[in-house]
Design a protein around this motif. Structure first.
Motif, PDB file in Angstrom:
ATOM      1  N   SER A   1       0.855  -1.192   0.000  1.00  0.00           N
ATOM      2  CA  SER A   1       0.000   0.000   0.000  1.00  0.00           C
ATOM      3  C   SER A   1       0.887   1.237   0.000  1.00  0.00           C
ATOM      4  CB  SER A   1      -0.918   0.017   1.232  1.00  0.00           C
ATOM      5  OG  SER A   1      -0.175   0.288   2.406  1.00  0.00           O
ATOM      6  N   SER A   2       0.276   2.388  -0.212  1.00  0.00           N
ATOM      7  CA  SER A   2       1.037   3.640  -0.290  1.00  0.00           C
ATOM      8  C   SER A   2       1.332   4.238   1.076  1.00  0.00           C
ATOM      9  CB  SER A   2       0.284   4.656  -1.151  1.00  0.00           C
ATOM     10  OG  SER A   2      -0.964   4.944  -0.550  1.00  0.00           O
ATOM     11  N   ASN A   3       1.097   3.472   2.139  1.00  0.00           N
ATOM     12  CA  ASN A   3       1.446   3.943   3.487  1.00  0.00           C
ATOM     13  C   ASN A   3       1.935   2.779   4.361  1.00  0.00           C
ATOM     14  OD1 ASN A   3      -1.174   2.791   3.736  1.00  0.00           O
ATOM     15  ND2 ASN A   3      -1.525   3.950   5.612  1.00  0.00           N
ATOM     16  N   SER A   4       2.733   1.882   3.747  1.00  0.00           N
ATOM     17  CA  SER A   4       3.221   0.740   4.510  1.00  0.00           C
ATOM     18  C   SER A   4       4.651   0.390   4.120  1.00  0.00           C
ATOM     19  CB  SER A   4       2.327  -0.486   4.264  1.00  0.00           C
ATOM     20  OG  SER A   4       2.430  -0.894   2.907  1.00  0.00           O
ATOM     21  N   ALA A   5       5.301  -0.361   5.016  1.00  0.00           N
ATOM     22  CA  ALA A   5       6.658  -0.858   4.766  1.00  0.00           C
ATOM     23  C   ALA A   5       6.913  -2.004   5.730  1.00  0.00           C
ATOM     24  CB  ALA A   5       7.691   0.245   4.964  1.00  0.00           C
ATOM     25  N   ILE A   6       8.031  -2.686   5.498  1.00  0.00           N
ATOM     26  CA  ILE A   6       8.507  -3.705   6.430  1.00  0.00           C
ATOM     27  C   ILE A   6      10.028  -3.629   6.429  1.00  0.00           C
ATOM     28  CG2 ILE A   6       8.401  -5.495   4.639  1.00  0.00           C
ATOM     29  CD1 ILE A   6       7.852  -7.538   6.947  1.00  0.00           C
ATOM     30  N   GLU A   7      10.619  -3.647   7.609  1.00  0.00           N
ATOM     31  CA  GLU A   7      12.079  -3.623   7.690  1.00  0.00           C
ATOM     32  C   GLU A   7      12.585  -5.059   7.585  1.00  0.00           C
ATOM     33  OE1 GLU A   7      15.692  -1.698  10.372  1.00  0.00           O
ATOM     34  OE2 GLU A   7      13.695  -1.869  11.247  1.00  0.00           O
ATOM     35  N   VAL A   8      13.501  -5.307   6.644  1.00  0.00           N
ATOM     36  CA  VAL A   8      14.024  -6.652   6.409  1.00  0.00           C
ATOM     37  C   VAL A   8      15.541  -6.631   6.229  1.00  0.00           C
ATOM     38  CG1 VAL A   8      11.896  -7.552   5.360  1.00  0.00           C
ATOM     39  CG2 VAL A   8      13.624  -6.476   3.909  1.00  0.00           C
ATOM     40  N   THR A   9      16.169  -7.758   6.561  1.00  0.00           N
ATOM     41  CA  THR A   9      17.592  -7.940   6.280  1.00  0.00           C
ATOM     42  C   THR A   9      17.723  -8.372   4.819  1.00  0.00           C
ATOM     43  OG1 THR A   9      17.562 -10.280   6.837  1.00  0.00           O
ATOM     44  CG2 THR A   9      18.012  -8.731   8.659  1.00  0.00           C
ATOM     45  N   MET A  10      18.945  -8.406   4.323  1.00  0.00           N
ATOM     46  CA  MET A  10      19.156  -8.864   2.928  1.00  0.00           C
ATOM     47  C   MET A  10      18.735 -10.323   2.776  1.00  0.00           C
ATOM     48  SD  MET A  10      20.030  -6.238   1.375  1.00  0.00           S
ATOM     49  CE  MET A  10      19.264  -5.269   2.658  1.00  0.00           C
ATOM     50  N   GLU A  11      19.026 -11.140   3.779  1.00  0.00           N
ATOM     51  CA  GLU A  11      18.642 -12.550   3.724  1.00  0.00           C
ATOM     52  C   GLU A  11      17.116 -12.689   3.692  1.00  0.00           C
ATOM     53  OE1 GLU A  11      20.803 -11.258   6.082  1.00  0.00           O
ATOM     54  OE2 GLU A  11      22.617 -11.936   5.049  1.00  0.00           O
ATOM     55  N   GLU A  12      16.438 -11.893   4.504  1.00  0.00           N
ATOM     56  CA  GLU A  12      14.975 -11.933   4.508  1.00  0.00           C
ATOM     57  C   GLU A  12      14.415 -11.424   3.187  1.00  0.00           C
ATOM     58  OE1 GLU A  12      13.759 -11.334   9.174  1.00  0.00           O
ATOM     59  OE2 GLU A  12      14.358  -9.553   8.031  1.00  0.00           O
ATOM     60  N   LEU A  13      15.018 -10.369   2.645  1.00  0.00           N
ATOM     61  CA  LEU A  13      14.555  -9.827   1.367  1.00  0.00           C
ATOM     62  C   LEU A  13      14.650 -10.900   0.281  1.00  0.00           C
ATOM     63  CD1 LEU A  13      13.464  -7.405  -0.205  1.00  0.00           C
ATOM     64  CD2 LEU A  13      15.837  -6.678  -0.563  1.00  0.00           C
ATOM     65  N   GLU A  14      15.761 -11.617   0.245  1.00  0.00           N
ATOM     66  CA  GLU A  14      15.923 -12.706  -0.724  1.00  0.00           C
ATOM     67  C   GLU A  14      14.834 -13.757  -0.536  1.00  0.00           C
ATOM     68  OE1 GLU A  14      19.747 -14.664  -1.167  1.00  0.00           O
ATOM     69  OE2 GLU A  14      20.767 -12.805  -0.649  1.00  0.00           O
ATOM     70  N   LYS A  15      14.669 -14.205   0.705  1.00  0.00           N
ATOM     71  CA  LYS A  15      13.719 -15.277   1.000  1.00  0.00           C
ATOM     72  C   LYS A  15      12.272 -14.831   0.757  1.00  0.00           C
ATOM     73  CE  LYS A  15      14.243 -17.037   5.071  1.00  0.00           C
ATOM     74  NZ  LYS A  15      14.090 -17.373   6.504  1.00  0.00           N
ATOM     75  N   PHE A  16      11.892 -13.701   1.331  1.00  0.00           N
ATOM     76  CA  PHE A  16      10.507 -13.240   1.246  1.00  0.00           C
ATOM     77  C   PHE A  16      10.103 -12.884  -0.184  1.00  0.00           C
ATOM     78  CE2 PHE A  16      10.624 -11.300   5.843  1.00  0.00           C
ATOM     79  CZ  PHE A  16      10.850 -12.558   6.371  1.00  0.00           C
ATOM     80  N   SER A  17      11.048 -12.371  -0.970  1.00  0.00           N
ATOM     81  CA  SER A  17      10.719 -11.959  -2.336  1.00  0.00           C
ATOM     82  C   SER A  17      10.745 -13.122  -3.318  1.00  0.00           C
ATOM     83  CB  SER A  17      11.689 -10.879  -2.822  1.00  0.00           C
ATOM     84  OG  SER A  17      12.982 -11.422  -3.032  1.00  0.00           O
ATOM     85  N   GLY A  18      11.437 -14.199  -2.938  1.00  0.00           N
ATOM     86  CA  GLY A  18      11.609 -15.304  -3.881  1.00  0.00           C
ATOM     87  C   GLY A  18      12.429 -14.865  -5.087  1.00  0.00           C
ATOM     88  N   SER A  19      13.319 -13.905  -4.856  1.00  0.00           N
ATOM     89  CA  SER A  19      14.100 -13.305  -5.935  1.00  0.00           C
ATOM     90  C   SER A  19      14.852 -14.347  -6.751  1.00  0.00           C
ATOM     91  CB  SER A  19      15.099 -12.306  -5.366  1.00  0.00           C
ATOM     92  OG  SER A  19      15.974 -11.864  -6.370  1.00  0.00           O
ATOM     93  N   SER A  20      14.876 -14.108  -8.042  1.00  0.00           N
ATOM     94  CA  SER A  20      15.581 -15.027  -8.934  1.00  0.00           C
ATOM     95  C   SER A  20      17.076 -14.753  -8.959  1.00  0.00           C
ATOM     96  CB  SER A  20      15.009 -14.925 -10.345  1.00  0.00           C
ATOM     97  OG  SER A  20      15.181 -13.625 -10.860  1.00  0.00           O
ATOM     98  N   ARG A  21      17.478 -13.498  -8.627  1.00  0.00           N
ATOM     99  CA  ARG A  21      18.913 -13.188  -8.694  1.00  0.00           C
ATOM    100  C   ARG A  21      19.218 -11.772  -8.212  1.00  0.00           C
ATOM    101  NH1 ARG A  21      19.574 -12.178 -15.204  1.00  0.00           N
ATOM    102  NH2 ARG A  21      17.438 -11.525 -15.533  1.00  0.00           N
ATOM    103  N   TRP A  22      20.518 -11.567  -7.883  1.00  0.00           N
ATOM    104  CA  TRP A  22      21.052 -10.243  -7.621  1.00  0.00           C
ATOM    105  C   TRP A  22      21.586  -9.711  -8.945  1.00  0.00           C
ATOM    106  CZ3 TRP A  22      20.807  -7.348  -3.249  1.00  0.00           C
ATOM    107  CH2 TRP A  22      20.387  -7.996  -2.084  1.00  0.00           C
ATOM    108  N   VAL A  23      21.339  -8.430  -9.210  1.00  0.00           N
ATOM    109  CA  VAL A  23      21.784  -7.802 -10.452  1.00  0.00           C
ATOM    110  C   VAL A  23      22.510  -6.499 -10.136  1.00  0.00           C
ATOM    111  CG1 VAL A  23      19.920  -8.831 -11.825  1.00  0.00           C
ATOM    112  CG2 VAL A  23      19.580  -6.566 -10.794  1.00  0.00           C
TER     113      VAL A  23
END
Length: 155
Positions: free
Chosen positions: A127-149
């Motif tokens: 939403s336009s008024n929300s966020a979550i503080e995450v570590t890099m490891e959490e960002l990778e896991k939570f996003s299901g990211s395919s890769r770092w670029v």
């Protein structure tokens, strides 16, 4: 409502209760930094692009911009951002709350190297008024990211 979809999505890691809802807008890097009480660089902005007919999200630090030459070298096409209508349709979140969590099937998520200089960052949470503080490891896991670029440069 996209924040509810993100909240439901983050439950699998018990991270749903960590979503911060601000009383003010956090739709831009500057507004998000003010709301979160951090420097703008620690806002993990999510940029939406069209590559070969599908959506690609690039999550990058708030103080960088896409370097067109790097982008073209990686994706073999010119950077073309999605329109606000395409963002909602293809990603599942509206502009201002786009994040790498709970997106539609088939969306590729890339994390930019610009984020790695921080212990934690603040991506939006649907939403336009929300966020979550995450570590890099959490960002990778939570996003299901395919890769770092590496497709960004300092402003």
């Amino acid at each position: 409502m996209a924040i509810e979809a993100v909240r439901e999505y983050l439950k699998q890691w018990d991270a749903d209760k960590r979503i911060i809802e601000f009383p003010t807008s956090s739709a831009t890097v500057e507004l998000a930094a003010q709301a979160a009480g951090c420097e703008p660089a620690r806002i993990a902005k999510t940029l939406s692009f069209l590559v070969d007919g599908h959506a690609v999200l690039i999550v990058a630090a708030g103080d960088v911009k896409v370097d067109n030459a790097k982008y073209k070298a990686l994706f073999h096409t010119k950077a073309k951002m999605l329109s606000p209508e395409q963002v909602t349709e293809m990603i599942g979140h509206a502009v201002g709350g786009v994040c790498p969590f709970g997106v539609k099937q088939g969306v590729e998520i890339c994390l930019d190297e610009s984020l790695k200089r921080f212990a934690t960052v603040f991506p939006a949470a649907g939403s336009s008024n929300s966020a979550i503080e995450v570590t890099m490891e959490e960002l990778e896991k939570f996003s299901g990211s395919s890769r770092w670029v590496d497709v960004c440069k300092m402003r």
